[in-house]
Design a protein around this motif. Structure first.
Motif, PDB file in Angstrom:
ATOM      1  N   MET A 197     -28.016  16.856  10.942  1.00 53.25           N
ATOM      2  CA  MET A 197     -28.756  18.372  11.309  1.00 53.25           C
ATOM      3  C   MET A 197     -30.381  17.860  11.643  1.00 53.25           C
ATOM      4  O   MET A 197     -30.721  17.311  10.161  1.00 53.25           O
ATOM      5  N   VAL A 198     -31.107  18.037  12.224  1.00 49.23           N
ATOM      6  CA  VAL A 198     -32.313  17.175  12.202  1.00 49.23           C
ATOM      7  C   VAL A 198     -33.554  17.855  12.564  1.00 49.23           C
ATOM      8  O   VAL A 198     -33.120  19.743  12.841  1.00 49.23           O
ATOM      9  N   VAL A 199     -34.615  17.667  12.382  1.00 50.37           N
ATOM     10  CA  VAL A 199     -35.671  18.592  12.656  1.00 50.37           C
ATOM     11  C   VAL A 199     -36.862  18.016  12.619  1.00 50.37           C
ATOM     12  O   VAL A 199     -37.396  17.211  12.511  1.00 50.37           O
ATOM     13  N   PRO A 200     -38.012  18.466  13.211  1.00 47.79           N
ATOM     14  CA  PRO A 200     -39.119  17.782  14.500  1.00 47.79           C
ATOM     15  C   PRO A 200     -40.634  17.869  13.408  1.00 47.79           C
ATOM     16  O   PRO A 200     -40.321  19.048  12.282  1.00 47.79           O
ATOM     17  N   TYR A 201     -40.887  16.564  13.215  1.00 47.94           N
ATOM     18  CA  TYR A 201     -42.238  17.270  12.602  1.00 47.94           C
ATOM     19  C   TYR A 201     -43.670  16.182  13.861  1.00 47.94           C
ATOM     20  O   TYR A 201     -43.125  15.154  14.239  1.00 47.94           O
ATOM     21  N   ILE A 202     -44.838  16.242  12.970  1.00 46.77           N
ATOM     22  CA  ILE A 202     -46.212  15.450  13.575  1.00 46.77           C
ATOM     23  C   ILE A 202     -45.715  14.250  12.558  1.00 46.77           C
ATOM     24  O   ILE A 202     -46.140  14.212  11.371  1.00 46.77           O
ATOM     25  N   THR A 203     -46.899  13.559  13.518  1.00 46.16           N
ATOM     26  CA  THR A 203     -47.260  11.979  12.674  1.00 46.16           C
ATOM     27  C   THR A 203     -47.990  11.999  12.348  1.00 46.16           C
ATOM     28  O   THR A 203     -49.161  13.017  13.011  1.00 46.16           O
ATOM     29  N   ALA A 204     -48.773  11.500  10.845  1.00 44.29           N
ATOM     30  CA  ALA A 204     -50.000  11.386  10.218  1.00 44.29           C
ATOM     31  C   ALA A 204     -51.083  11.202  11.292  1.00 44.29           C
ATOM     32  O   ALA A 204     -52.447  11.567  11.798  1.00 44.29           O
ATOM     33  N   ARG A 205     -50.900   9.876  12.686  1.00 51.15           N
ATOM     34  CA  ARG A 205     -51.052   9.567  13.338  1.00 51.15           C
ATOM     35  C   ARG A 205     -51.453  10.858  14.054  1.00 51.15           C
ATOM     36  O   ARG A 205     -52.672  10.367  14.436  1.00 51.15           O
TER      37      ARG A 205
ATOM     38  N   TYR B 248     -45.806  25.491  16.137  1.00 45.67           N
ATOM     39  CA  TYR B 248     -45.276  25.216  16.959  1.00 45.67           C
ATOM     40  C   TYR B 248     -43.775  24.825  17.167  1.00 45.67           C
ATOM     41  O   TYR B 248     -42.220  25.986  17.017  1.00 45.67           O
ATOM     42  N   LEU B 249     -44.078  24.098  16.346  1.00 44.66           N
ATOM     43  CA  LEU B 249     -42.351  22.877  16.184  1.00 44.66           C
ATOM     44  C   LEU B 249     -41.474  23.765  15.151  1.00 44.66           C
ATOM     45  O   LEU B 249     -40.198  23.674  14.751  1.00 44.66           O
ATOM     46  N   TYR B 250     -42.116  25.045  14.412  1.00 43.22           N
ATOM     47  CA  TYR B 250     -41.132  26.354  13.265  1.00 43.22           C
ATOM     48  C   TYR B 250     -40.532  26.742  14.031  1.00 43.22           C
ATOM     49  O   TYR B 250     -39.833  27.188  13.414  1.00 43.22           O
ATOM     50  N   GLN B 251     -40.673  26.929  15.203  1.00 44.85           N
ATOM     51  CA  GLN B 251     -39.760  28.168  16.025  1.00 44.85           C
ATOM     52  C   GLN B 251     -38.427  27.294  16.593  1.00 44.85           C
ATOM     53  O   GLN B 251     -37.487  27.861  17.317  1.00 44.85           O
ATOM     54  N   MET B 252     -38.415  26.208  16.371  1.00 49.86           N
ATOM     55  CA  MET B 252     -37.178  24.975  17.116  1.00 49.86           C
ATOM     56  C   MET B 252     -35.602  25.924  16.265  1.00 49.86           C
ATOM     57  O   MET B 252     -36.007  25.721  14.841  1.00 49.86           O
ATOM     58  N   ASP B 253     -35.226  26.351  17.067  1.00 50.39           N
ATOM     59  CA  ASP B 253     -33.985  26.429  16.481  1.00 50.39           C
ATOM     60  C   ASP B 253     -33.365  24.820  15.588  1.00 50.39           C
ATOM     61  O   ASP B 253     -33.695  23.723  15.434  1.00 50.39           O
TER      62      ASP B 253
ATOM     63  N   PRO C 178     -37.054  20.243  23.652  1.00 45.89           N
ATOM     64  CA  PRO C 178     -35.965  22.007  25.268  1.00 45.89           C
ATOM     65  C   PRO C 178     -37.941  21.812  25.955  1.00 45.89           C
ATOM     66  O   PRO C 178     -39.526  21.784  25.492  1.00 45.89           O
ATOM     67  N   ALA C 179     -37.448  22.017  27.253  1.00 45.07           N
ATOM     68  CA  ALA C 179     -38.521  22.884  27.462  1.00 45.07           C
ATOM     69  C   ALA C 179     -40.500  23.334  27.278  1.00 45.07           C
ATOM     70  O   ALA C 179     -41.280  22.799  27.426  1.00 45.07           O
ATOM     71  N   TRP C 180     -39.560  23.842  26.879  1.00 44.77           N
ATOM     72  CA  TRP C 180     -40.736  24.890  26.022  1.00 44.77           C
ATOM     73  C   TRP C 180     -41.956  24.411  24.922  1.00 44.77           C
ATOM     74  O   TRP C 180     -42.957  24.601  24.545  1.00 44.77           O
TER      75      TRP C 180
ATOM     76  N   LYS D 154     -46.017  31.617  23.952  1.00 42.79           N
ATOM     77  CA  LYS D 154     -46.942  31.309  22.193  1.00 42.79           C
ATOM     78  C   LYS D 154     -46.595  30.674  21.084  1.00 42.79           C
ATOM     79  O   LYS D 154     -47.774  29.768  21.188  1.00 42.79           O
ATOM     80  N   SER D 155     -45.683  29.166  21.892  1.00 38.86           N
ATOM     81  CA  SER D 155     -46.359  27.805  21.732  1.00 38.86           C
ATOM     82  C   SER D 155     -47.364  27.237  22.413  1.00 38.86           C
ATOM     83  O   SER D 155     -47.480  26.178  21.977  1.00 38.86           O
ATOM     84  N   ALA D 156     -47.144  27.789  23.663  1.00 31.46           N
ATOM     85  CA  ALA D 156     -48.435  26.365  24.543  1.00 31.46           C
ATOM     86  C   ALA D 156     -49.878  27.688  24.329  1.00 31.46           C
ATOM     87  O   ALA D 156     -50.713  27.305  25.053  1.00 31.46           O
ATOM     88  N   GLN D 157     -49.926  28.567  23.908  1.00 31.85           N
ATOM     89  CA  GLN D 157     -51.186  30.013  23.515  1.00 31.85           C
ATOM     90  C   GLN D 157     -51.686  29.596  24.863  1.00 31.85           C
ATOM     91  O   GLN D 157     -52.902  29.389  24.975  1.00 31.85           O
TER      92      GLN D 157
END
Length: 313
Positions: A42-50, A128-133, A174-176, A211-214
């Protein structure tokens, strides 16, 4: 370069919260194990510090923001890190804080990186990544850290046995969750909805993407589509309701003819009760009220009862 002083807070927020390209998104295992001999992760996404640094450079300029770290000390050990990101909007400096524990690998460096990413979320960056299932990665069991087919290896500790290894792949976003979303697919799904349940599902997906795309313009378009579709479905519902009421009325007329043929009070009462029950069941299946049809049948029952009473009298 994007100059913060030339833009409103709303514009800055939209720029900060813009989605990242897949190259700026990484994944980490939240939980993993084996179901029998089959591995799962089970994996979750995150942004890099860069990616965080580049985003603040882009929005506020190289000299328009700063980052500060403070070690969290417990006893004689550094156990974590606090991070502050400050930005300048005109002459005003705004600071937000967050913190993280040290990581297992490169503890202090990893803790600072994690604290910085968490602090960036306070500014809306990557939120927005926190909205991911929950996402389950494609994976396979491998024999060691170098046995990489998908590119990432996770170690699963076992009680009283040798370690097991899972080779897993980064899932596609996902596309969104991709930048520069074409909302046509979401809008068409709303237009094609045949029921309010289907409309609710289509709206949920579209709202999540917008919402993710603002995207304010897309949000307004969706609201207009929703109002039009609700009117269409309400009109269709009224049309079906009238049609079903007509069908129930025809049933009641047929049962009234049967009632008028009853030769005695006993058979009349039995027929009336039976057909009232049938009308109620039909109305329930059609999703309408049986009140008017049963009232009509009652009036016909009363007429026949009066006739039989006069004959018996």
């Amino acid at each position: 370069m994007f100059a913060s002083k030339d833009h409103t807070p709303s514009e800055l927020r939209e720029k900060l919260q813009a989605m990242f390209s897949p190259d700026d998104i990484e994944w980490r295992i939240q939980r993993a194990g084996f179901a029998g001999d089959k591995p799962w992760a089970m994996v979750v996404p995150y942004i890099t510090a860069r990616a965080v640094q580049e985003r603040f450079d882009e929005v506020f300029g190289l000299f328009g923001w700063e980052v500060e770290f403070k070690d969290i000390v417990s006893g004689n050990q550094i156990t974590g890190c606090e991070c502050a990101i400050s930005v300048w909007f005109g002459d005003k400096k705004v600071t937000k804080w967050d913190a993280s524990e040290n990581t297992h690998i490169e503890a202090i460096k990893g803790g600072r990186s994690s604290a910085m990413k968490r602090c960036a979320v306070q500014w809306g960056v990557g939120r927005y990544l926190y909205q991911m299932d929950t996402v389950f990665a494609e994976c396979r069991q491998c024999i060691g850290m170098r046995d990489k087919h998908y590119g990432n290896v996770h170690v699963v500790k076992t009680r009283g046995g040798p370690d097991k290894y899972i080779d897993w792949a980064f899932p596609p976003l996902p596309a969104w969750a991709l930048p520069q979303i074409d909302f046509t697919e979401y809008f068409e799904a709303v237009k094609a909805a045949e029921t309010k349940e289907a409309l609710s599902s289509a709206l949920g997906q579209a709202i999540k993407a917008i919402k993710s795309a603002q995207d304010t313009e897309a949000r307004e378009t969706l609201q207009q589509l929703r109002q039009l579709k609700m009117k269409e479905l309400d009109a269709k519902s009224d049309q079906f309701k009238q049609q079903h009421l007509g069908e129930l009325e025809q049933q009641a007329q047929e049962y009234a003819r049967i009632i008028h043929g009853m030769p005695s009070m006993t058979t009349l009462d039995n027929a009336y009760k039976k057909h009232c029950g049938i009308l109620a069941n039909s109305a329930d299946k059609l999703g309408v009220s049986p009140a008017s049809s049963i009232e009509y049948l009652k009036s016909e029952y009363t007429k026949r009862r009066d006739v039989l009473t006069s004959k018996e009298g």
